[in-house]
Structures are given as structure tokens and as C-alpha cells.
Scaffold this motif. Structure first.
Motif, short mmCIF file in Angstrom:
data_model
loop_
_atom_site.label_atom_id
_atom_site.label_comp_id
_atom_site.label_asym_id
_atom_site.label_seq_id
_atom_site.Cartn_x
_atom_site.Cartn_y
_atom_site.Cartn_z
N THR A 130 -19.90 -4.41 -4.73
CA THR A 130 -20.18 -4.30 -3.66
C THR A 130 -19.57 -4.02 -2.45
N LYS A 131 -18.70 -2.70 -2.95
CA LYS A 131 -18.04 -1.72 -2.00
C LYS A 131 -17.88 -0.79 -2.79
N THR A 132 -18.85 0.21 -2.72
CA THR A 132 -18.79 1.49 -3.23
C THR A 132 -18.89 2.49 -2.50
N ASP A 133 -18.37 2.22 -1.40
CA ASP A 133 -18.39 3.66 -0.28
C ASP A 133 -16.82 4.22 0.62
N THR A 134 -15.90 3.07 -0.68
CA THR A 134 -14.86 3.08 0.05
C THR A 134 -13.45 3.90 -1.35
N PHE A 135 -12.49 3.49 -0.40
CA PHE A 135 -11.38 4.84 -1.19
C PHE A 135 -10.48 3.88 -2.92
N LYS A 136 -9.93 4.60 -3.10
CA LYS A 136 -9.68 4.35 -4.55
C LYS A 136 -8.73 3.31 -4.15
N PRO A 137 -9.26 1.86 -5.54
CA PRO A 137 -8.28 0.71 -5.14
C PRO A 137 -7.16 0.34 -5.15
N PHE A 138 -6.49 -0.33 -4.11
CA PHE A 138 -5.32 -0.47 -3.87
C PHE A 138 -4.51 -1.17 -4.98
N GLY A 139 -5.09 -1.78 -5.47
CA GLY A 139 -4.28 -2.46 -7.06
C GLY A 139 -3.43 -3.91 -6.23
N LEU A 140 -3.09 -4.26 -7.70
CA LEU A 140 -1.78 -5.60 -6.74
C LEU A 140 -0.22 -5.06 -6.49
N GLU A 141 0.00 -3.71 -6.52
CA GLU A 141 0.96 -2.84 -5.92
C GLU A 141 0.86 -2.69 -4.35
N GLY A 142 -0.34 -1.96 -4.60
CA GLY A 142 -0.66 -1.58 -3.40
C GLY A 142 -1.20 -2.80 -2.77
N VAL A 143 -1.26 -3.82 -2.95
CA VAL A 143 -1.61 -5.15 -1.65
C VAL A 143 0.81 -5.43 -1.39
N LYS A 144 0.67 -5.23 -2.19
CA LYS A 144 2.47 -5.34 -2.20
C LYS A 144 3.22 -4.28 -1.21
N ALA A 145 2.82 -3.85 -0.88
CA ALA A 145 3.12 -2.33 0.01
C ALA A 145 1.90 -2.16 1.02
N VAL A 146 1.21 -2.73 1.36
CA VAL A 146 0.57 -3.10 2.74
C VAL A 146 1.10 -4.04 3.45
N SER A 147 0.96 -5.68 2.26
CA SER A 147 1.64 -6.54 3.22
C SER A 147 3.22 -6.06 3.13
N SER A 148 3.75 -5.78 3.48
CA SER A 148 5.10 -5.09 3.29
C SER A 148 5.18 -4.05 4.97
N ILE A 149 4.66 -3.65 5.29
CA ILE A 149 4.57 -3.18 6.62
C ILE A 149 3.34 -3.39 7.27
N ALA A 150 2.85 -4.00 6.52
CA ALA A 150 2.01 -5.11 8.23
C ALA A 150 2.77 -5.86 9.04
N SER A 151 2.20 -5.83 10.22
CA SER A 151 2.47 -6.54 11.16
C SER A 151 1.49 -7.61 11.73
N HIS A 152 0.37 -7.55 10.87
CA HIS A 152 -0.87 -8.19 10.95
C HIS A 152 -0.97 -8.93 10.17
N PRO A 153 -1.88 -10.23 10.30
CA PRO A 153 -2.16 -11.21 8.88
C PRO A 153 -2.95 -10.15 7.69
N SER A 154 -3.14 -10.37 6.80
CA SER A 154 -4.08 -9.56 5.76
C SER A 154 -5.11 -10.62 4.93
N VAL A 155 -5.79 -9.65 4.65
CA VAL A 155 -6.83 -10.71 3.97
C VAL A 155 -7.49 -9.80 2.98
N ALA A 156 -7.44 -10.08 1.43
CA ALA A 156 -7.80 -9.06 0.47
C ALA A 156 -8.69 -8.72 -0.04
#
Length: 211
Positions: free
Chosen positions: A137-163
Motif C-alpha cells: 500500500t506504500k510503494t513510493d517510499t524510502f527504505k523501511p525503518f524497521g523496529l530499530e528505526g522506529v526506536k531511533a526516530v522516537s528517541s529524537i522526535a519532539s512530536h508524537p509519532s504514529v508508525a
């Protein structure tokens, strides 16, 4: 309306709804625990998009569930939706914010760690981590974040996030335990026989947050 709950976020897709009306999918999903709904339409006329939005807004209002419009600022304004979600190649966030006003919800997709860092300085309300896993359903995107990517983004994000992207019953709890504030699903609710039950089961997984 500015308060919102990202925990179980349904992104609509009529092509994946097994021929059933969108209103049926959304209403059943909300009964099962969906907390936000994004109306995403890529292949319909503006009039049809508008009419769908009006119907969903009427349906969601009694449940106090926010209706977010994907990409189309004109539709969001026309139906007085609760907010707008934009991607990196859509209307600039500052233009969207200026026209939406301060009291509306503005979400922005981030597809790299760099974009996530940049989003900290923007006047938006949440970020969409996209995609977590590869998905049709999402074909025009960058390389998937994976679980570790979610962790990395969540650790630096100042806004709430939805995956979003490949999120399902099997990985929902893991995604939440890696720092996301919510999960966004498409086929995990829209393409199953019982959308209400699917939402209920996802809600249980979200509450686990087990690695």
C-alpha cells in the motif's frame, strides 16, 4: 479540535475494503477501538472526495474521533475536517498550517532520520514514521525503518509519532514498545472479514507494548 489520540489510527483504502462501503469499515473499526481516521483517496473526483468526507465526519462526530484528510487541503477546509496529513512531496507544511489555522491537527510523514530531525522545528502536531516495513500500500517510499528505526526516530522526535507500513497484529506491540505513540493500519482492518474484531485485537496488542 486539537486533542487527539494516535494509538490506533485507521487509514482508509476503498480498494482494500473487499467491496464494502467505506462507512461500514470506519464505523465498525471505531466500535472496535480506532481512535483516529484518515480519509485517503488517490483516484476519485474532488466532488466524490468531498461527499465521502462529509459522510465520515458525520459518522465520527458522535464518537469524538478525529477525521484527518490525506494531502488535500482544499477538502479538509471544505468539510471543516479535524486536520490534514501531508507527505514530503505535498503542500509545504507552513502553507498548510497558515491556511488550516492553529486549532487544526497537522501531521507530516517522515521517511528518513534526517526528516525526523527537521520535523522537530516545524509547527506540526505529529509525525508519521513511514514505512516501518515494506508494504504494497506504500510503494513510493524510502527504505523501511524497521523496529530499530522506529526506536531511533522516537528517541529524537519532539512530536508524537504514529508508525505506518506493514503494521499488523503480529508486530503492533513491538512497534509500540520501540517508542511509537500509535500505529496506523490499512489492510489490517479494511481487508479482514470483521473490522470491529480486528480493531479490538489490535487495541489489545497496543496495550501490551511487549518486546
Amino acid at each position: 479540535m486539537k486533542s487527539f489520540d494516535l494509538s490506533l489510527y485507521l487509514v482508509t483504502d476503498r480498494d482494500l475494503s473487499l467491496g464494502r462501503p467505506l462507512e461500514f469499515i470506519v464505523e465498525e473499526a471505531v466500535k472496535g477501538g480506532v481512535t483516529m481516521v484518515q480519509l485517503r483517496e488517490k483516484n476519485c473526483s474532488s466532488k466524490e472526495f468531498y461527499e465521502l468526507g462529509i459522510r465520515l465526519k458525520k459518522l465520527l462526530k458522535p464518537h469524538n474521533v478525529a477525521l484527518i484528510i490525506n494531502d488535500r487541503l482544499d477538502i479538509a477546509l471544505a468539510i471543516d475536517a479535524d486536520g490534514l496529513h501531508i507527505g514530503q512531496s505535498d503542500l509545504p507544511w507552513d502553507v498548510a498550517r497558515r491556511l488550516l489555522g492553529k486549532d487544526k491537527i497537522l501531521g507530516l510523514s517522515v521517511e528518513t532520520i534526517e526528516q525526523a530531525e527537521e520535523s522537530n522545528h516545524l509547527d506540526i502536531d505529529y509525525i508519521g514514521i513511514s514505512p516501518v516495513f515494506a508494504t504494497p500500500t506504500k510503494t513510493d517510499t524510502f527504505k523501511p525503518f524497521g523496529l530499530e528505526g522506529v526506536k531511533a526516530v522516537s528517541s529524537i522526535a519532539s512530536h508524537p509519532s504514529v508508525a505506518i507500513g506493514g503494521v499488523n497484529l503480529e508486530n503492533a506491540a513491538q512497534i509500540m514498545s520501540h517508542g511509537a505513540n500509535g500505529i496506523a493500519v490499512v489492510s489490517a482492518i479494511s481487508s479482514v472479514e470483521n473490522p470491529k474484531l480486528a480493531a479490538e485485537l489490535l487495541k489489545k496488542e497496543i496495550k501490551k507494548k511487549n518486546i
